[in-house]
Structure formats: structure tokens, C-alpha cells
Design a protein around this motif. Structure first.
Motif: not given
Length: 267
Positions: A117-118, A126-129, A132-133, A232-233
Motif C-alpha cells: 500500500p502507498s 519504493l513506488e506504490e504497488g 514487498v514481503l 512496518v507493522t
């Protein structure tokens, strides 16, 4: 004067609150409700939508309209700035669980590379989309319906540094220990909290109406090596299941007793 759908909703509400329709049980089918109340499907649809907004029922695909459990205890989460450590579990953040309280996982924990997600993509630069794990799990106190949906996102560079963080079993201390052992320790964290409406998928996983607000707690872990976020959690919790508690402290300017102020503004 109430409209017809409000009258239908009032009757169904009374039946739910009286226990005639029990939590986890289903309401009668649309067809049966239209016959019972002598109204069209549109009236029934509006009545059920109202009950969904009130959190009394939810619509489940291929199952029907299910009655929610409205007697669940509201849990307290004390928000502070203290991160503790348990030798058995690793880092412990402020939570709604009491020490040694048994919790359960609903379904199987999942891990996959999925479009970020954004907010997550922005954290990782990173670019949106971008894929990512994501490590996902739905948990609750034992014997209760889903309490929280937990998504942990780990940056691609961090996975490259600590491949075990992407494995089903991350070993003692979990993925955070693996990230710190790979050179990113000590991690530091920042937490933000906001209220919002759930996505359709979140509502389905948490078994709540899509019209019920949720609380989102986002914890961003920053590497001491790169000084950039690497994990990020995001916890999503039905808002009617939790309340946030904070212990306030007095600043030096607010100490008591208050020193008297002199006639010229000095103590």
C-alpha cells in the motif's frame, strides 16, 4: 413518524437484544422477512443496512445475515513509550493482552510478496504497488472472535540482509531479532494511530460489518545502520473492541503546589 424500514429494523433489533436471535446465528432469509413483515426487498435491505451500521449484524457471502456478539469485553491498550523484552518471545510492545493470557491464531499465518500500500511503499522509498514481503496473521484472546489483523511488511533490502525474516519460522525472538543480527540493530520505533473504515477484505477477516470503523495502529521500525524504515507493522482492530489509555505526566511548569506569583509577575 418512522419509516417502514425503521419499524422493521426496530423489531429485529429488539429480537436480537432479547436473545431470540443469538450471536453467531443467522437472521431469516430475505424471502422470509419480506413475507413476515409484508414489505418488499428494498425495505428489508434498508433495515438490515441500518442494523449493520449499528454493529448488530453483518452480511456473509453464501451464508446470509449473521448476528454479531455485542457483549464482548472492551479491552484496554495502555500506550506508552516503553518497549520491553521477554526472553521467550523477544520484543514486547504495548498490547491488549495480559501477561501469560492465551491468544489464538485464526486460520494459518500467511507470508507472501504482494503489492505494498502507498503508506508502506513511501516508508521504504519504493513506488506504490512494488511487491514487498508481508507477514499476515489474525489473532484474538482464546475463545473470542478475531480481535486484530496484523500485517508486518519487511523492506526488500532488509529481506536481502536477513533472509530468515522471510521464512515461516524466524527463530527465537522473531523477525526483529533477525533484522538486528543482520546489522540493523538497535531498531527504533515510531507509532501512529488513526480511525478509519475497513476495507472489504479486512471486514471479512475480522468478521465485522463493513460499516463498522476500525482502529489502525502503525508501528514503523527504523534501522540504526541505514537510518531508514525497514519494517512496518499495521494492526487493525474493530473500534468497539478496544480503548486506548495513556498515563499523563506533569511537566516542570505544571508541578504542584503552585508557587505564589508576586505582584510584578515573579514568584
Amino acid at each position: 413518524m418512522s419509516s417502514k424500514y425503521e419499524e422493521v429494523a426496530a423489531d429485529l433489533r429488539q429480537r436480537i437484544l432479547s436473545g431470540e436471535y443469538e450471536p453467531g446465528g443467522k437472521l431469516p432469509r430475505y424471502e422470509d422477512l419480506t413475507v413476515h413483515y409484508g414489505v418488499g426487498r428494498g425495505v428489508i435491505s434498508e433495515a438490515l443496512a441500518l442494523l449493520q451500521r449499528e454493529g448488530l449484524v453483518r452480511s456473509v457471502k453464501r451464508l446470509g445475515t449473521v448476528v454479531q456478539d455485542i457483549q464482548l469485553e472492551r479491552r484496554r491498550i495502555t500506550r506508552g513509550n516503553l518497549v520491553a523484552r521477554d526472553p521467550r518471545r523477544g520484543y514486547v510492545f504495548p498490547a491488549a493482552a495480559a501477561p501469560d493470557e492465551p491468544w489464538t491464531v485464526h486460520g494459518q499465518p500467511k507470508r507472501a510478496f504482494v503489492p505494498a500500500p502507498s503508506r508502506v511503499a513511501e516508508c521504504f522509498g519504493l513506488e506504490e504497488g512494488a511487491e514487498v514481503l508481508r507477514r499476515r496473521r489474525v489473532t484474538s484472546p482464546a475463545g473470542e472472535p478475531p480481535f486484530q489483523l496484523v500485517d508486518t511488511w519487511i523492506s526488500p533490502s532488509a529481506v536481502e540482509d536477513a533472509p530468515q525474516a522471510a521464512e515461516p519460522s524466524t527463530g527465537p525472538g522473531g523477525y526483529l531479532d533477525r533484522l538486528e543480527e543482520a546489522g540493523h540493530g538497535p531498531l527504533s520505533w515510531r507509532e501512529t494511530t488513526r480511525a478509519r473504515m475497513p476495507s472489504r477484505e479486512e471486514a471479512q477477516l475480522l468478521k465485522i460489518p463493513s460499516a463498522a470503523p476500525v482502529l489502525e495502529l502503525t508501528l514503523v521500525g527504523t534501522s540504526a545502520k541505514t537510518l531508514r524504515p525497514i519494517e512496518v507493522t499495521i494492526r487493525v482492530i474493530p473500534s468497539d473492541r478496544v480503548e486506548i489509555v495513556s498515563q499523563l505526566r506533569r511537566a516542570p511548569s505544571a508541578q504542584w503546589p503552585v508557587e505564589p506569583v508576586g505582584p510584578e509577575g515573579s514568584a
